[in-house]
Design an enzyme around this catalytic site. Sequence first.
Site, short mmCIF file in Angstrom:
data_model
loop_
_atom_site.label_atom_id
_atom_site.label_comp_id
_atom_site.label_asym_id
_atom_site.label_seq_id
_atom_site.Cartn_x
_atom_site.Cartn_y
_atom_site.Cartn_z
N SER A 34 0.39 -1.59 -0.03
CA SER A 34 -0.45 0.52 -0.12
C SER A 34 1.21 0.71 -0.08
CB SER A 34 -1.13 0.26 1.31
OG SER A 34 0.09 -0.08 2.59
N ASP A 339 -3.58 7.36 8.42
CA ASP A 339 -4.98 6.74 8.81
C ASP A 339 -5.10 5.54 9.89
OD1 ASP A 339 -3.67 5.32 7.54
OD2 ASP A 339 -5.13 4.82 5.55
N HIS A 342 -0.70 4.58 7.11
CA HIS A 342 -0.02 4.63 6.13
C HIS A 342 0.57 6.69 6.42
CE1 HIS A 342 -2.58 1.95 5.02
NE2 HIS A 342 -1.97 1.92 4.15
#
Length: 372
Positions: A34, A339, A342
């Site tokens: 991610s 969040d 990240h």
Amino acid sequence: MDSTFFILQILIYLLPKVNSLNFSYPSVFIFGDSNSDTGGLAAGIAFPVGPPNGQTFFQEPAGRFCDGRLIADFLMDAMDLPFINPYLDSVAAPDFQNGCNFATGGSTVLPAKANAISPFSFGIQVAQFIRFKARVLELLANDKKLQEYLPSQDSFGQGLYMIDIGQNDIDGAYYSKSDSQVLALIPTILSELQNGIKKLYEEGARNFWIHNMGPLGCLPRIIAIFGKNTSKLDELQCVGSHNQAAKLFNLQLHALSADFQAEFPEAKVIYVDIYSIKSDLIANYSQYGFKQALAACCGYGGLPLNFDTRIACGETKVLNGTMVTAGACSNTIEYVNWDGNHYTEAANQHVSSQILSGKYLDPPPNVDLHFS
């Protein structure tokens, strides 16, 4: 807005543009999780990446687990290249002339388990690249007009292969293994990574950027779950065990990079020390214009972490009999973390500027970061 903070952000923005390094490649092929995913997981398994993700730069969700751009996006900006489209997005603009992004959120180096978020482990991503390359060359042989949308044959050898993966292997292992068992798993992870890199080399890849793992123990989610006992926290107020695992992973990854370079002298392997950049940012966040180093901008629960495992960024649900929303903070540029898992666009921009300074690259660049 504080004038000093504003000036710092302007300087950070300008650094990639005015750095003295010649950072230029005709194409970029990205492998990872991610931290580099520009829409692969959203497209591949319809994973919900809804608002407020993307709000800062794109003004809407853009497949990224971030309020805006990722490190990879800023590196593309530095090369005056468009953002790299995800391999799995079948309905995006069909433009892969400058490369392809195989990274997907949740991906691991080791083969994905049945309950994994992402089935697209590093080995699968490498296999996808091999198919992508073969299909591109087949299409170009039959229709030269497709050169407008596909990378040239030469760009596969001249392009940059950016690899940033392994965090989810270590992260996930801690939910079922002891500290010593997690550390013992690292050589197995790196052996799988080495096999994949060799396959890329056999396919003609020559220019590698291998990003090491950031300070895993400094993610608000990790602190919320594993740092309830303050004796487990290190000098950064992060979970010490996870950061030590990241450091050991990086030590062995550094050795892998050096060994690969020695074994394949035609390759140009650059080891990128993300850990040092991010840990410095967290330790000295106020000097860089940030106000919160370890709290999530988009979350629920308030300081010091603003993270609750029961509700994800953007969700609205009933907690303890009350309807609540995990919304974004009012000023994302004040936060390092987005969040709980990240980094914010502002933090990614800072990290990118430090990468492009050349100080965190091994071997260090003379001036020219373009190898062909």
